[in-house]
Motif scaffolding. Structure first.
Motif, PDB file in Angstrom:
ATOM      1  N   PRO A 114      51.740  22.513  31.927  1.00  0.00           N
ATOM      2  CA  PRO A 114      51.804  20.974  32.255  1.00  0.00           C
ATOM      3  C   PRO A 114      52.717  20.900  33.344  1.00  0.00           C
ATOM      4  CG  PRO A 114      52.675  21.256  30.121  1.00  0.00           C
ATOM      5  CD  PRO A 114      52.188  22.625  30.505  1.00  0.00           C
ATOM      6  N   MET A 115      52.562  19.746  33.895  1.00  0.00           N
ATOM      7  CA  MET A 115      53.739  19.323  34.745  1.00  0.00           C
ATOM      8  C   MET A 115      54.880  18.885  34.254  1.00  0.00           C
ATOM      9  SD  MET A 115      51.989  17.498  38.135  1.00  0.00           S
ATOM     10  CE  MET A 115      50.936  16.218  37.298  1.00  0.00           C
ATOM     11  N   SER A 116      56.092  19.288  34.706  1.00  0.00           N
ATOM     12  CA  SER A 116      57.239  19.088  33.766  1.00  0.00           C
ATOM     13  C   SER A 116      58.001  17.885  34.019  1.00  0.00           C
ATOM     14  CB  SER A 116      58.222  20.207  34.050  1.00  0.00           C
ATOM     15  OG  SER A 116      58.524  20.198  35.519  1.00  0.00           O
ATOM     16  N   LYS A 117      57.479  17.227  35.232  1.00  0.00           N
ATOM     17  CA  LYS A 117      58.282  15.810  35.385  1.00  0.00           C
ATOM     18  C   LYS A 117      57.683  14.576  34.803  1.00  0.00           C
ATOM     19  CE  LYS A 117      61.335  17.947  38.184  1.00  0.00           C
ATOM     20  NZ  LYS A 117      61.283  17.781  39.657  1.00  0.00           N
ATOM     21  N   PHE A 118      56.681  14.650  34.082  1.00  0.00           N
ATOM     22  CA  PHE A 118      55.958  13.723  33.525  1.00  0.00           C
ATOM     23  C   PHE A 118      55.897  14.031  32.007  1.00  0.00           C
ATOM     24  CE2 PHE A 118      54.453  14.104  37.666  1.00  0.00           C
ATOM     25  CZ  PHE A 118      54.415  12.766  38.263  1.00  0.00           C
ATOM     26  N   PRO A 119      55.909  12.902  31.163  1.00  0.00           N
ATOM     27  CA  PRO A 119      56.010  13.259  29.742  1.00  0.00           C
ATOM     28  C   PRO A 119      54.649  13.696  29.261  1.00  0.00           C
ATOM     29  CG  PRO A 119      56.214  10.825  30.134  1.00  0.00           C
ATOM     30  CD  PRO A 119      55.863  11.555  31.327  1.00  0.00           C
ATOM     31  N   VAL A 120      54.618  14.883  28.433  1.00  0.00           N
ATOM     32  CA  VAL A 120      53.348  15.608  27.930  1.00  0.00           C
ATOM     33  C   VAL A 120      52.640  14.448  27.192  1.00  0.00           C
ATOM     34  CG1 VAL A 120      52.412  17.491  26.661  1.00  0.00           C
ATOM     35  CG2 VAL A 120      54.293  17.832  28.236  1.00  0.00           C
ATOM     36  N   VAL A 121      51.258  14.202  27.102  1.00  0.00           N
ATOM     37  CA  VAL A 121      50.525  13.866  26.306  1.00  0.00           C
ATOM     38  C   VAL A 121      49.944  14.681  25.182  1.00  0.00           C
ATOM     39  CG1 VAL A 121      48.486  12.231  25.946  1.00  0.00           C
ATOM     40  CG2 VAL A 121      50.007  11.937  27.805  1.00  0.00           C
ATOM     41  N   ARG A 122      49.242  15.630  25.698  1.00  0.00           N
ATOM     42  CA  ARG A 122      48.704  16.767  24.943  1.00  0.00           C
ATOM     43  C   ARG A 122      48.428  18.149  25.710  1.00  0.00           C
ATOM     44  NH1 ARG A 122      43.541  17.252  20.901  1.00  0.00           N
ATOM     45  NH2 ARG A 122      43.977  19.490  20.248  1.00  0.00           N
ATOM     46  N   ASP A 123      48.634  19.282  25.437  1.00  0.00           N
ATOM     47  CA  ASP A 123      48.511  20.257  26.086  1.00  0.00           C
ATOM     48  C   ASP A 123      48.953  20.284  27.828  1.00  0.00           C
ATOM     49  OD1 ASP A 123      47.660  21.475  23.907  1.00  0.00           O
ATOM     50  OD2 ASP A 123      45.578  21.160  24.266  1.00  0.00           O
ATOM     51  N   LEU A 124      47.745  20.377  28.446  1.00  0.00           N
ATOM     52  CA  LEU A 124      48.294  20.128  29.996  1.00  0.00           C
ATOM     53  C   LEU A 124      47.925  18.632  30.526  1.00  0.00           C
ATOM     54  CD1 LEU A 124      45.905  23.028  30.971  1.00  0.00           C
ATOM     55  CD2 LEU A 124      48.284  23.169  30.684  1.00  0.00           C
ATOM     56  N   VAL A 125      47.719  17.851  29.430  1.00  0.00           N
ATOM     57  CA  VAL A 125      47.615  16.223  29.947  1.00  0.00           C
ATOM     58  C   VAL A 125      49.093  15.712  30.088  1.00  0.00           C
ATOM     59  CG1 VAL A 125      46.655  14.109  29.226  1.00  0.00           C
ATOM     60  CG2 VAL A 125      45.337  16.324  28.596  1.00  0.00           C
ATOM     61  N   VAL A 126      49.339  14.959  31.126  1.00  0.00           N
ATOM     62  CA  VAL A 126      50.654  14.407  31.222  1.00  0.00           C
ATOM     63  C   VAL A 126      50.395  12.878  31.599  1.00  0.00           C
ATOM     64  CG1 VAL A 126      51.984  16.407  31.824  1.00  0.00           C
ATOM     65  CG2 VAL A 126      51.025  14.950  33.500  1.00  0.00           C
ATOM     66  N   ASP A 127      51.547  12.116  31.503  1.00  0.00           N
ATOM     67  CA  ASP A 127      51.428  10.659  31.776  1.00  0.00           C
ATOM     68  C   ASP A 127      51.958  10.415  32.931  1.00  0.00           C
ATOM     69  OD1 ASP A 127      51.236   7.811  31.691  1.00  0.00           O
ATOM     70  OD2 ASP A 127      52.575   7.666  29.882  1.00  0.00           O
ATOM     71  N   ARG A 128      51.136  10.063  33.801  1.00  0.00           N
ATOM     72  CA  ARG A 128      51.661   9.757  35.104  1.00  0.00           C
ATOM     73  C   ARG A 128      51.671   8.093  35.500  1.00  0.00           C
ATOM     74  NH1 ARG A 128      47.792  14.042  38.330  1.00  0.00           N
ATOM     75  NH2 ARG A 128      46.577  13.956  36.320  1.00  0.00           N
ATOM     76  N   ALA A 129      51.665   7.454  34.480  1.00  0.00           N
ATOM     77  CA  ALA A 129      51.624   5.875  34.624  1.00  0.00           C
ATOM     78  C   ALA A 129      52.790   5.470  35.518  1.00  0.00           C
ATOM     79  CB  ALA A 129      51.771   5.081  33.293  1.00  0.00           C
ATOM     80  N   ARG A 130      53.988   6.222  35.475  1.00  0.00           N
ATOM     81  CA  ARG A 130      55.008   5.767  36.421  1.00  0.00           C
ATOM     82  C   ARG A 130      54.672   5.741  37.951  1.00  0.00           C
ATOM     83  NH1 ARG A 130      59.655   9.845  38.215  1.00  0.00           N
ATOM     84  NH2 ARG A 130      59.521   8.234  40.109  1.00  0.00           N
ATOM     85  N   MET A 131      53.732   6.427  38.355  1.00  0.00           N
ATOM     86  CA  MET A 131      53.509   6.651  39.718  1.00  0.00           C
ATOM     87  C   MET A 131      52.621   5.412  39.996  1.00  0.00           C
ATOM     88  SD  MET A 131      52.443  10.504  40.606  1.00  0.00           S
ATOM     89  CE  MET A 131      52.274  10.226  42.315  1.00  0.00           C
ATOM     90  N   PHE A 132      51.872   4.578  39.258  1.00  0.00           N
ATOM     91  CA  PHE A 132      50.876   3.788  39.458  1.00  0.00           C
ATOM     92  C   PHE A 132      51.718   2.347  39.328  1.00  0.00           C
ATOM     93  CE2 PHE A 132      47.776   6.861  37.881  1.00  0.00           C
ATOM     94  CZ  PHE A 132      47.120   6.903  39.247  1.00  0.00           C
ATOM     95  N   ASN A 133      52.758   2.422  38.566  1.00  0.00           N
ATOM     96  CA  ASN A 133      53.522   1.384  38.362  1.00  0.00           C
ATOM     97  C   ASN A 133      54.524   1.440  39.791  1.00  0.00           C
ATOM     98  OD1 ASN A 133      52.710   0.573  36.125  1.00  0.00           O
ATOM     99  ND2 ASN A 133      54.062   1.766  34.643  1.00  0.00           N
ATOM    100  N   ASP A 134      54.999   2.463  40.170  1.00  0.00           N
ATOM    101  CA  ASP A 134      55.751   2.466  41.436  1.00  0.00           C
ATOM    102  C   ASP A 134      54.854   1.867  42.650  1.00  0.00           C
ATOM    103  OD1 ASP A 134      57.966   3.532  40.425  1.00  0.00           O
ATOM    104  OD2 ASP A 134      57.429   5.679  40.667  1.00  0.00           O
ATOM    105  N   LEU A 135      53.771   2.140  42.775  1.00  0.00           N
ATOM    106  CA  LEU A 135      52.806   1.317  43.798  1.00  0.00           C
ATOM    107  C   LEU A 135      52.755  -0.183  43.702  1.00  0.00           C
ATOM    108  CD1 LEU A 135      49.629   3.695  43.549  1.00  0.00           C
ATOM    109  CD2 LEU A 135      51.551   3.813  45.388  1.00  0.00           C
ATOM    110  N   LYS A 136      53.134  -0.600  42.274  1.00  0.00           N
ATOM    111  CA  LYS A 136      53.267  -2.037  42.289  1.00  0.00           C
ATOM    112  C   LYS A 136      54.580  -2.361  42.875  1.00  0.00           C
ATOM    113  CE  LYS A 136      50.820  -2.695  38.043  1.00  0.00           C
ATOM    114  NZ  LYS A 136      51.196  -2.661  36.471  1.00  0.00           N
ATOM    115  N   ARG A 137      55.909  -1.751  42.521  1.00  0.00           N
ATOM    116  CA  ARG A 137      57.081  -1.778  43.001  1.00  0.00           C
ATOM    117  C   ARG A 137      57.275  -2.207  44.531  1.00  0.00           C
ATOM    118  NH1 ARG A 137      60.943   2.158  40.511  1.00  0.00           N
ATOM    119  NH2 ARG A 137      62.631   2.077  42.337  1.00  0.00           N
ATOM    120  N   VAL A 138      56.707  -1.079  45.066  1.00  0.00           N
ATOM    121  CA  VAL A 138      56.424  -0.989  46.723  1.00  0.00           C
ATOM    122  C   VAL A 138      55.382  -1.884  47.497  1.00  0.00           C
ATOM    123  CG1 VAL A 138      57.709   1.080  46.694  1.00  0.00           C
ATOM    124  CG2 VAL A 138      55.416   0.802  46.910  1.00  0.00           C
ATOM    125  N   LYS A 139      54.945  -2.643  46.662  1.00  0.00           N
ATOM    126  CA  LYS A 139      53.931  -3.755  46.989  1.00  0.00           C
ATOM    127  C   LYS A 139      52.646  -2.876  48.119  1.00  0.00           C
ATOM    128  CE  LYS A 139      56.694  -7.766  46.671  1.00  0.00           C
ATOM    129  NZ  LYS A 139      56.408  -7.997  45.539  1.00  0.00           N
TER     130      LYS A 139
END
Lengths: 265, 677
Positions: A114-139
């Motif tokens: 799994p990618m290492s910069k995101f929290p692991v959810v299970r196996d190869l699934v990670v949580d990339r929610a921060r990327m979508f939140n950042d899109l809000k931050r920069v409008k």
């Protein structure tokens, strides 16, 4: 259509594909972190996704242990949705476009993590929610008056369209964040993807009307100044987005705003 | 009498509508609802930015007529009705065709990087079934660009507060709340059968939860995965539509499945090569001599059979998809003239799609997205070598039956609560998951349009429905929702426990492959009644064997095995609707083709197939539907509204046959003079 199917089966030799997969049962179960190995039948033009699909059909490790099928995220399988990013043979990329013939021409084991910069959810699934939140931050949007009919948008030259379109192909896959040394546990760096979005929207005539709000977001902590210029992002971007250019354009604009912004107030 | 407040329930909670699915149709519905100040909960199986709309390549139709060809919404309407072989109700098409230019301009204002003309205007290209340049595009990833534009607007609404009747912001309540990685399980129906919410499952924690809602909109896409492999994304299993169908929603025209003529065969997916490749000049051919083993570049023009151009001189490579797919199938399958594989000496099921005569920089600016896919997945350079392609399942014209209300002009009446309502009041469907607009065959670049137009119609429709409600779902007894949650919880645990201690059990993924192989082989381009009987027997067999599935995963987190088992059960239900519908319809129309019944039969079959669920393995086909909405009882039949374009035989051999006004040629002086006179 039946025939293509059949010929694929007939062409299946005894060749096996060897997968070494990093697994973890849940985010709160770091102890369950382990490697598991699988051998699955080779199919012509096989990619890592079809290898993982074989594991779903026959979820048995090379030790003969029956296990739960490996979990991963996938949607489009043609490298346009960004879902199936993972680290394959040490390099972050989409599993759909990772072809077995290129990864393991002689049956070498293929490692999948799994990618290492995101929290692991299970196996190869990670949580990339921060990327979508950042899109809000920069409008990262155009401030539209509404969807009612108001005629066409601003005219645009072919040249500018050809510059804007590649920037707009970012699929929020996370490869650039994974490869960036500045994105880590002890930093708040927003990462290249969101910075590129700022450039994209600031280029658009209507988007430019709110240019400063986006620049301000990137002048805060974890903003564009945190880029360490390692240039890994542009190396791994599957859509070949000129991320380094985007960072330098935005960095220049934030500097201008920092130096002269107060004059305009 | 309508409820006192449209914002608050009696109990003081914020009233919401649920939209399921965040592709173009779902997102557009959300935007329209937000503009009407209706708070929304948006549920999606995946982050909405990864929805299947992202895969659309070629473009979106709108008769803007910037090339001076004389195109108009009227011609767009005529060609869509004709291309759909007169199975689509025409008032919704009229509404769509007339709204199309405004929709493309709206997307332009949202910042979609559409390709441009030298003057800086939107560029348009040609697509199938028309002779006009009517398709706006952003490279060859138009769906991606459109999805991103709507996703960005919805994200903006995610940051905005709900306001009360006086315009005062309500703290802590955002206009849009997203629930991503949630799987729709079923609708919640009250005692009168009205939809008052839904139950869904969080695919990370596996929590099952009900969402009380004033209305539920399904924008859950197509069902191509019942064919095993398709051009569709792996999430397009049709599970949500299948679920509400089992709760009493009518499923219409299920047998109409579009097979796209040009895709790259693959073990995990059949990857689309957009019709825009032909719209920009791509030509389909096979060698005249089926034993010709030369490299395609070395085969001279005179030795190539451009069979689409030969068979259909009027529209050539741009005949509608059903026709092109059948021609390719005939060439490969019946005539054995597919491309020769020199290694095996066999003629493969493949034809050439050739762009090598076009200039490379032209191709890069207009088609790079798809040529990149070909290069990555097929491993050869399509700028220099003709691509090898074969048809693949692509789109479901059928879907959940939805109503509409006609205005005096014969178009869709804006804001009527009937628009896009299923036969369950309070439950709406939009996008590929509904059956409207495309009839028996969809024209290329009309799907992005129908999704967005559908959303534009559904938003106001739901807003009206909600305004007229006497009571918010939040003011109903909590027990209705607890019962629904409990039912779904038990079902889920049933899947987990099923056959855990038995040996000789079935694996859901392998059963799915069996279903897919059968459906793909026997229920696509050519259909035969005896074979379809066998398909139905196979589905019955799989129904039985599915009872013996052992869920391969018992994890309490992200249990994809249990989720897939559930989707597979629902796929079996829809597969039967498709196959039985095909078995019943003894005619050929659009994508549904039976060699034994070669002609279209308007007298018996110009009618909508209406399927109702009657227990496991049983479909009832009805001729009438009735439901009650806003206190009014609505009666509908299966008759197709063809009041705007008179049905006639399709003849793509002749240029301009699809519309009387459409030759697509720039008017010469003589005709202009004649028009003036």
């Amino acid at each position: 259509m039946a025939d293509t199917e059949k010929s694929a089966k007939e062409a299946t030799p005894s060749r096996l594909v060897h997968l070494k997969i990093r697994r973890q049962d849940a985010a709160d179960k770091p102890d369950s972190k382990r490697w598991e190995e699988f051998k699955v039948p080779y199919l012509p033009n096989m990619n890592v996704i079809s290898a993982l699909q074989q594991v779903q059909k026959f979820p048995k490790t090379t030790d003969g242990k029956e296990v739960a099928p490996v979990c991963w995220e996938a949607v489009c399988l043609e490298e346009v949705c960004g879902a199936c990013s993972m680290v394959i043979n040490g390099r972050v990329r989409q599993a759909c476009s990772a072809l077995v013939d290129q990864l393991a021409p002689n049956g070498e084991p293929i490692t999948i993590e799994p990618m290492s910069k995101f929290p692991v959810v299970r196996d190869l699934v990670v949580d990339r929610a921060r990327m979508f939140n950042d899109l809000k931050r920069v409008k990262a949007w155009i401030d539209l008056d509404g969807t009612h009919e108001l005629g066409p948008g601003p005219r645009e030259s072919q040249e500018q369209q050809q510059e804007r379109y590649p920037l707009s192909r970012c699929m929020t896959c996370g490869c650039c964040l994974e490869a960036c040394p500045q994105v880590n546990d002890s930093s708040n760096f927003i990462g290249p993807a969101a910075i590129n979005q700022v450039r994209l929207f600031n280029m658009h005539p209507s988007g430019a009307m709110h240019k400063n709000q986006r620049l301000d977001a990137l002048m805060a902590e974890g903003g564009v100044a945190d880029c360490g210029k390692a240039q890994n992002c542009v190396e791994v971007c599957p859509k070949e987005i000129p991320l380094v250019d985007s960072i330098s354009v935005v960095a220049r604009d934030t500097t201008k705003r920092l130096l002269f912004g107060w004059l305009l107030k | 009498m309508a409820a006192k407040s449209t914002i608050y329930s009696e109990g003081g909670k914020v009233r919401r509508v649920v939209v399921v699915g965040g592709g173009l149709a779902g997102l557009m519905t959300v935007i329209k609802l937000c503009e009407a100040k209706v708070p929304v909960d948006l549920l999606s199986l995946v982050p909405v930015k990864r929805s299947h709309s992202v895969c659309a390549q070629g473009g979106i139709n709108a008769s803007v007529n910037t090339k001076g060809e004389g195109d108009s919404p009227q011609v767009h309407l005529e060609e869509t009705a004709y291309g759909g072989d007169f199975l689509a109700d025409q008032p919704p098409i009229k509404g769509m065709a007339e709204a199309a230019p405004g929709i493309v301009f709206m997307l332009d204002r949202m910042g979609v990087p559409f390709n441009r003309t030298p003057e800086g205007l939107l560029d348009f290209r040609r697509f199938g079934g028309t002779l006009f340049h009517r398709t706006a595009f952003a490279g060859a990833t138009t769906g991606q660009q459109l999805l991103y534009a709507l996703d960005e607007q919805v994200r903006r609404f995610e940051t905005m507060d709900v306001t009360d009747e006086h315009g005062v912001a309500i703290p802590g309540e955002k206009l849009v709340r997203k629930f991503e990685f949630w799987d729709f399980l079923s609708a919640v129906l009250d005692d009168s059968g009205t939809c008052v919410g839904c139950v869904a499952q969080d695919m990370k924690t596996m929590q099952i939860k009900s969402f009380p809602a004033d209305a539920v909109v399904l924008a859950t896409g197509g069902n191509g995965i019942i064919f095993g492999r398709a051009t569709l994304s792996v999430i397009c299993t049709g599970t949500a539509a299948a679920s509400v169908y089992q709760q009493g929603a009518c499923y219409a025209n299920g047998e109409f499945i579009q097979v796209h003529p040009t895709a790259i065969p693959g073990a995990d997916k059949l990857r689309l090569i957009s019709e825009s490749a032909r719209g920009e000049g791509g030509r389909v051919w096979v060698p005249k001599d089926k034993k010709d083993a030369r490299h395609p570049r070395e085969i001279p023009e005179k030795d190539r059979d451009y069979f689409l151009e030969r068979m259909y001189p009027g529209y050539g490579n741009l005949v509608p998809r059903d026709i092109a797919s059948r021609a390719i199938f005939k060439t490969c399958f019946h005539e054995g003239r597919g491309i020769l594989n020199s290694k095996t000496g066999k003629n493969e099921n493949e034809v050439y799609l050739d762009l090598t005569h076009k200039d490379e920089s032209f191709l890069r600016s207009k088609l790079a997205g798809i040529l990149e896919i070909y290069e990555k997945f097929a491993g050869t350079d399509p700028y220099k070598n003709p691509m090898k392609v074969f048809p693949a399942v692509h789109y479901s014209m059928g879907g959940l039956w939805v109503d509409y209300e006609k205005d005096a002009r014969g178009s869709l009446k804006t804001g009527s609560p009937r628009n896009h309502s299923t036969n369950i009041a309070g439950l709406y469907a939009v996008g590929e998951s509904d059956f409207a607009y495309h009839g028996a065959n969809r024209l290329g670049a009309n799907s992005l349009l129908s999704c967005i137009y559908g959303g534009m119609a559904t938003g106001p429709s739901v807003a009206t429905y909600r305004k007229n409600l006497e009571k918010s779902a939040l003011d109903l007894p909590r027990s209705i929702f607890e019962k629904a949650e409990k039912r779904e919880q038990e079902k889920y645990e049933g899947i987990l426990k099923m056959n855990q201690d038995k040996s000789n059990t079935e694996n859901p993924y392998r059963l799915h492959q069996e279903l897919g192989d059968t459906m793909l082989r026997d229920c696509t381009i050519e259909r035969d009644n005896k074979t379809l009987d066998k398909v139905l027997e196979k589905i019955t067999e799989l129904d039985e064997r599915a009872k013996n599935i052992k869920c391969p995963d018992d994890s309490p987190r992200t249990n994809q095995g249990a989720q897939f088992t559930r989707h597979f059960q629902n796929m079996l239900v829809l597969a039967r609707v498709v196959a039985q519908g095909a078995r019943n319809r003894d005619e050929s129309r659009g994508a549904h083709y039976k060699p034994a019944f070669e002609k279209r039969n308007d007298a018996d079959w110009m009618r909508t197939t209406l399927a109702m669920h009657k227990g496991v393995g049983k479909v009832e086909y009805v001729r009438q539907l009735s439901y009650t909405i806003g206190g009014k009882s609505i009666e509908r039949t299966d008759a197709v509204d063809v009041s705007l374009v008179a049905p006639r035989e399709r003849k793509y051999e002749q240029a301009g046959a699809a519309s009387a006004a459409a030759t697509g040629k720039l008017p010469d002086n003589k005709t202009q003079d004649a028009q003036k006179a």
